[in-house]
Design a protein around this motif. Structure first.
Motif, PDB file in Angstrom:
ATOM      1  N   ARG C 223       0.834  -1.209   0.000  1.00 54.89           N
ATOM      2  CA  ARG C 223       0.000   0.000   0.000  1.00 54.89           C
ATOM      3  C   ARG C 223       0.870   1.261   0.000  1.00 54.89           C
ATOM      4  NH1 ARG C 223      -4.432  -1.202   3.150  1.00 54.89           N
ATOM      5  NH2 ARG C 223      -5.320  -1.623   1.088  1.00 54.89           N
ATOM      6  N   VAL C 224       1.965   1.175   0.701  1.00 57.24           N
ATOM      7  CA  VAL C 224       2.852   2.343   0.797  1.00 57.24           C
ATOM      8  C   VAL C 224       3.232   2.836  -0.593  1.00 57.24           C
ATOM      9  CG1 VAL C 224       5.224   3.018   1.411  1.00 57.24           C
ATOM     10  CG2 VAL C 224       3.753   1.909   3.101  1.00 57.24           C
ATOM     11  N   GLU C 225       3.371   1.904  -1.522  1.00 58.86           N
ATOM     12  CA  GLU C 225       3.745   2.299  -2.883  1.00 58.86           C
ATOM     13  C   GLU C 225       2.635   3.074  -3.592  1.00 58.86           C
ATOM     14  OE1 GLU C 225       5.327  -0.972  -5.041  1.00 58.86           O
ATOM     15  OE2 GLU C 225       6.779  -1.437  -3.453  1.00 58.86           O
ATOM     16  N   ARG C 226       1.431   2.980  -3.043  1.00 62.24           N
ATOM     17  CA  ARG C 226       0.326   3.729  -3.649  1.00 62.24           C
ATOM     18  C   ARG C 226       0.115   5.085  -2.992  1.00 62.24           C
ATOM     19  NH1 ARG C 226      -3.046  -1.116  -3.782  1.00 62.24           N
ATOM     20  NH2 ARG C 226      -4.558  -0.096  -2.463  1.00 62.24           N
ATOM     21  N   VAL C 227       0.834   5.323  -1.895  1.00 60.91           N
ATOM     22  CA  VAL C 227       0.672   6.615  -1.192  1.00 60.91           C
ATOM     23  C   VAL C 227       1.390   7.700  -1.991  1.00 60.91           C
ATOM     24  CG1 VAL C 227       1.235   7.922   0.892  1.00 60.91           C
ATOM     25  CG2 VAL C 227       0.409   5.556   1.084  1.00 60.91           C
ATOM     26  N   ARG C 228       0.613   8.588  -2.553  1.00 57.47           N
ATOM     27  CA  ARG C 228       1.195   9.667  -3.355  1.00 57.47           C
ATOM     28  C   ARG C 228       1.526  10.887  -2.506  1.00 57.47           C
ATOM     29  NH1 ARG C 228       2.286   6.523  -5.638  1.00 57.47           N
ATOM     30  NH2 ARG C 228       1.557   5.442  -7.454  1.00 57.47           N
ATOM     31  N   HIS C 229       0.682  11.137  -1.523  1.00 54.91           N
ATOM     32  CA  HIS C 229       0.795  12.347  -0.710  1.00 54.91           C
ATOM     33  C   HIS C 229       0.303  12.010   0.686  1.00 54.91           C
ATOM     34  CE1 HIS C 229       0.641  14.010  -4.764  1.00 54.91           C
ATOM     35  NE2 HIS C 229      -0.552  13.471  -4.906  1.00 54.91           N
ATOM     36  N   GLY C 230       0.657  12.828   1.639  1.00 59.75           N
ATOM     37  CA  GLY C 230       0.139  12.580   2.965  1.00 59.75           C
ATOM     38  C   GLY C 230       0.338  13.735   3.912  1.00 59.75           C
ATOM     39  N   LEU C 231      -0.454  13.706   4.967  1.00 58.11           N
ATOM     40  CA  LEU C 231      -0.386  14.741   6.001  1.00 58.11           C
ATOM     41  C   LEU C 231      -0.478  14.077   7.360  1.00 58.11           C
ATOM     42  CD1 LEU C 231      -2.725  17.804   5.305  1.00 58.11           C
ATOM     43  CD2 LEU C 231      -0.230  17.803   5.524  1.00 58.11           C
ATOM     44  N   VAL C 232       0.420  14.470   8.256  1.00 58.69           N
ATOM     45  CA  VAL C 232       0.274  14.116   9.652  1.00 58.69           C
ATOM     46  C   VAL C 232      -0.412  15.300  10.318  1.00 58.69           C
ATOM     47  CG1 VAL C 232       1.542  13.730  11.802  1.00 58.69           C
ATOM     48  CG2 VAL C 232       2.244  12.566   9.689  1.00 58.69           C
ATOM     49  N   LEU C 233      -1.480  15.032  11.070  1.00 61.62           N
ATOM     50  CA  LEU C 233      -2.216  16.113  11.736  1.00 61.62           C
ATOM     51  C   LEU C 233      -1.959  16.049  13.228  1.00 61.62           C
ATOM     52  CD1 LEU C 233      -5.740  16.090  10.036  1.00 61.62           C
ATOM     53  CD2 LEU C 233      -3.868  17.722   9.720  1.00 61.62           C
ATOM     54  N   ALA C 234      -1.563  17.162  13.809  1.00 60.00           N
ATOM     55  CA  ALA C 234      -1.306  17.207  15.249  1.00 60.00           C
ATOM     56  C   ALA C 234      -1.463  18.636  15.730  1.00 60.00           C
ATOM     57  CB  ALA C 234       0.093  16.692  15.568  1.00 60.00           C
ATOM     58  N   CYS C 235      -1.671  18.787  17.017  1.00 55.74           N
ATOM     59  CA  CYS C 235      -1.778  20.126  17.626  1.00 55.74           C
ATOM     60  C   CYS C 235      -2.668  21.024  16.763  1.00 55.74           C
ATOM     61  CB  CYS C 235      -0.386  20.742  17.784  1.00 55.74           C
ATOM     62  SG  CYS C 235       0.732  19.738  18.775  1.00 55.74           S
ATOM     63  N   ALA C 236      -3.862  20.570  16.484  1.00 53.63           N
ATOM     64  CA  ALA C 236      -4.716  21.216  15.490  1.00 53.63           C
ATOM     65  C   ALA C 236      -5.693  22.211  16.076  1.00 53.63           C
ATOM     66  CB  ALA C 236      -5.472  20.145  14.701  1.00 53.63           C
ATOM     67  N   GLY C 237      -5.621  22.457  17.386  1.00 48.51           N
ATOM     68  CA  GLY C 237      -6.692  23.250  17.973  1.00 48.51           C
ATOM     69  C   GLY C 237      -6.290  24.452  18.805  1.00 48.51           C
ATOM     70  N   ASP C 238      -5.000  24.749  18.934  1.00 46.70           N
ATOM     71  CA  ASP C 238      -4.618  25.893  19.772  1.00 46.70           C
ATOM     72  C   ASP C 238      -4.809  27.205  19.019  1.00 46.70           C
ATOM     73  OD1 ASP C 238      -1.785  24.716  18.635  1.00 46.70           O
ATOM     74  OD2 ASP C 238      -1.775  26.903  18.765  1.00 46.70           O
ATOM     75  N   ALA C 239      -4.573  28.305  19.718  1.00 45.30           N
ATOM     76  CA  ALA C 239      -4.903  29.618  19.144  1.00 45.30           C
ATOM     77  C   ALA C 239      -3.850  30.128  18.165  1.00 45.30           C
ATOM     78  CB  ALA C 239      -5.075  30.631  20.281  1.00 45.30           C
ATOM     79  N   GLY C 240      -2.727  29.442  18.043  1.00 45.11           N
ATOM     80  CA  GLY C 240      -1.660  29.911  17.162  1.00 45.11           C
ATOM     81  C   GLY C 240      -2.016  29.782  15.691  1.00 45.11           C
ATOM     82  N   SER C 241      -1.216  30.407  14.846  1.00 44.33           N
ATOM     83  CA  SER C 241      -1.428  30.263  13.404  1.00 44.33           C
ATOM     84  C   SER C 241      -0.844  28.919  12.944  1.00 44.33           C
ATOM     85  CB  SER C 241      -0.771  31.423  12.654  1.00 44.33           C
ATOM     86  OG  SER C 241       0.604  31.445  12.921  1.00 44.33           O
TER      87      SER C 241
END
Lengths: 415, 415, 415
Positions: C223-241
């Protein structure tokens, strides 16, 4: 280093002759030298080794018989490679043979005429202005005859046969910064490296400018292929900050290393130009070696340049020590700047079970060491060198090396 | 050049028709032209040559019979390619056929409708506002019939068959800067080049915009492969500074040359965009030629653009002379911008024994010439052009050329 | 999203155990999940799935019997993966097992010891300072035993099998921003994409940090060979930009897309570093996936990081909605960012006869649409993507897409 400069200063060096031999003999008291003599007339690349020049005396005496210009006061007074002459002539006839610096009237310029047979004298413009009309006695007691060109090598053996070339010119007469200071720094760099069991083999070449480097290149076609990096050392002792002139390649490893080593201090980095010292020869397009040039104030950049004001007082022990320190650090980085390959490139290898991970966190030095290891692991893909990793991560090169050592010991990376 | 602009101004040009033929005839009085006629209906790339359009008269008369819009006063009054019409109609019926510039109420706009059959008039908004209700007589005495599209070529033969294309559009009616000034500069550039025995063959194309360039490209598939560089000339006479628009390649040699030639004067350099003049066609992805566009104030960048205010008073002889000077300098650089190969690439060749070295130093012009030679020798590796060397060394291009000539004569470099 | 964060907050997550299972069950109420259980002892890349850890209670009672540290008040009080202990000891014996933040004395730190068997408690430094001498009762009622590691996947099917990976870690106990906010944004991104029939197949991975991502990579080699792009999402809710951390490739398409999407708002873009979240694994040199990491204030960049102050009040619905909006826009750009080939690359194709050209000019929206078409035509050479064209032209990506759609419909470009 200052003492060596003082001792070497009075010798009358040129591109051949006994002044060079005496210079190399003095250098040889500090580090063993292999001295090469190459016969006049030998063809070297596009050039021919010229006749050997030696001089015992030279002067100009005024109508009253007083020596107004005297080689024994300073060897700068005679144009290098002046042919012998002993004659009497009017000031008008003499004048075209006299060289001065009208804008620096108290200084004696340095002039040579290696390949066009002539004779001449250099003097302070103030003295020139004071000359009275009348008949002058002119004497240059020199010989220009078949002999040989002299250069020398010193090698600090390394762990590999790949070489780093350190080159400095030994053809300038009584000029301290250009290039007795460079010679002194080179000698002490060789001494320091000998105690460090370096990775590369370091070859020091002490040769007359241009024709000496060309002769070395002509006689070392095979060795040239082993030269991985190199530095020309010149003007190493004045009070200015350091200037590094890139190799013709512009991004050779030596260029990267010097930029790294100099980054935290006042310095200038300039692009290669085909003018200056023997980097001109090493970086000619056929060789195109990764050889840069390290100076303090560069070629032609200070008013004392190529004048009698470039005397031992113009250079300082502190400046030479500073140049030496940068050279040593550059060699240290070069020596450890290798590329490794992560043996566990899929995901991070588990550092913890190899004792490389501070499991509960806390100690900041342990954290920093781990971070350095993660950088080395991630970028050890055979393409990035440790210097690349240091620059990318802003982790100190030494810490990157320590991380690489730990990972090597654990079998996580290999060369 | 100003006189040519004045003479060409009154002619009613369009993408086909007698206005173009008369324009080319006047140009042909200065430089010999090969005029091409391409029949209506001919397929050219994705397009078809349209019917030929000619017009003898056109007017709108108000209810009192007074001609309130009159083609004989200015050919801008008629929408280009208007179909014939002779009718009487109310102002309400007429209004959709009238084009004005409400924000520039005293100016007449320039409009065309080449491929959608319609008719229309252009007039000052002030005049439009003064029109009274009532019946208007409308007359467009034009023909739109099988005929041909006309374009012309002029060639300045060079030493090689490789070509430089200079192209300007000849389809705009009474608009001076866009593009009679461009035509005038092109004519004088051709005259100047003819006296210089240029290296490249220079081909000047005078063709209607878009369809003319497309027709030339369609009929010159083989020649296109010989086009090494090119310039589209437009808006060459206004008071603004020069703007160079890069080719689609962005780093084509012509782009480098124009940047070099313009560097010491106020100018703008902008990236390619698929909008503007015939660089759109030459730089379409299939051709992707090294063709840039030189203007003073560019396409749409001045309020007089495409209005009756773009008249001969809007352009100046000085501006056209300035544009011409830059074109000539660009051609001169292009013509001498070649790559050489150092025949003695190992070390520096000995300049002295070839009479190329001022042995004792001193004369600053001799020093500069030697330095230029060292630059040319070091970088003549088959990759760097003389312009590359001029830019790298900051030695003037002409001095680099002189050095290359001396080295060529001495056999030290070869092409 | 705020409600989901509130519900997930009290659960005691770790890299294995029931806390993860309960978390995934709650996520599964919003989007269907495939839950995977991987047995302890399973080898995954260079690692081994550890024993499963569960905990029912833990406390420290002071000499008076009062519980001065109580797991039931906050699961942060126990060092993650603490081995069971029930003993009485002096404060001196206990102290090495107590972790505080002397510089943030009112906050409880978050600590774990996954791979080195130990036990420990975290507490506010203020509380620590108030502890009296005497005998303390210490209890950790945990199990560390063969079991399994739990992770889950959710797939939004696309038109092609190529995948976009969205990954977030689910192993942190009561810490809201790190990473319940990331989980909440991922869930809502999946819901939004499901309504949009996306081009790519989007795979959401909810897994414990490090070992979870490594387990997923180990079990999905194909499956990894089919991964074209990706995003790790973290710390998604604080007041910073927002901060985007580039993939190791640095110019992967996801890096270009995020830079484009973020360009008009306050943001930071930082280079890849091998530290942070699971991009460390996805971007290890063997995989080197085009996976970046999107956070608001990044890893370790806020004082509440990994402390009891990272509670639900620290994250806001607005911030999570903002993160979600950027993720949706990034996916929209990614989904339409394709390369086309102009089928009429020689000259411009005639837009007019295909109804794509506003012949008489005038309407500015029609002009803008034509200009967008000219850009797409000129740069659709198989090399430039629509995002490349949007950036080059400064035409909005959506307008570029609309132009491409019109040209596709007219047969002027093809994929």
């Amino acid at each position: 280093m200052a003492a060596l400069v003082e001792r070497l200063y009075p010798l009358c060096r040129s591109i051949t002759g006994d002044g060079v031999r005496q210079t190399l003999a003095m250098v040889g008291e500090s580090i063993p030298l292999t001295v090469h003599e190459v016969e006049s007339g030998t063809e070297v690349l596009d050039w021919t080794v010229p006749p050997e020049w030696n001089i015992t005396d030279a002067y100009v005496a005024d109508p009253s018989g007083r020596k107004v210009i005297d080689f024994r006061e300073s060897n700068l007074h005679v144009v290098g490679y002046s042919v012998p002459v002993h004659a009497t002539m009017s000031l008008d006839e003499l004048a075209p043979h006299l060289h001065t610096l009208p804008e620096q009237p108290s200084l004696v310029p340095y002039r040579t005429s290696y390949y066009e047979p002539t004779w001449g004298f250099c003097l302070a413009h103030d003295v020139y202005e004071s000359l009275v009309d009348g008949e002058y006695e002119v004497c240059v007691d020199s010989t220009l005859a078949p002999g040989s060109l002299t250069y020398a090598e010193h090698v600090v053996p390394g762990q590999v046969a790949d070489e780093v070339l350190v080159s400095c010119h030994v053809c300038h007469p009584s000029l301290a910064n250009d290039n007795l200071a460079g010679i002194a720094v080179a000698v002490n760099l060789a001494l320091a490296l000998a105690e460090e069991n370096p990775w590369y083999t370091y070859r020091f070449v002490f040769a007359p400018g241009t024709i000496g480097a060309i002769t070395w290149l002509a006689r070392n076609a095979e060795r040239v292929e082993r030269v991985r990096h190199g530095l020309v050392l010149a003007c190493a002792g004045d009070a200015g900050s350091l200037t590094y002139k890139r190799s013709r390649r512009a991004d050779a490893e030596i260029d990267r290393v010097l930029a790294y080593v100099l980054r935290d201090r006042p310095h200038r980095i300039v692009d290669f130009s085909p003018y200056g010292y023997d980097e001109r020869q090493y970086c000619s397009p056929g060789f195109n070696l990764g050889v840069g040039c390290l100076t303090r104030t560069p070629y032609g950049g200070y008013p004392e340049y190529h004048t009698s004001a470039d005397d031992p007082a113009f250079v300082s022990a502190e400046s030479m020590a500073d140049t030496l320190a940068v050279c040593r650090r550059a060699c240290a980085v070069l020596d450890r700047n290798r590329r490794y390959v992560n043996q566990f490139p899929y995901g991070e290898p588990q550092l913890g079970r190899r004792g490389l991970y501070d499991s509960l966190g806390g100690r900041s030095d342990a954290k920093a060491a781990q971070l350095a290891m993660l950088w080395v692991l991630n970028y050890s893909d055979g393409e990035h060198s440790l210097l690349d990793i240091a620059e990318k991560s802003t982790v100190d090169f030494e810490a990157v090396v320590a991380a690489a050592d730990a990972l090597l010991a654990a079998g996580l990376i290999k060369e």
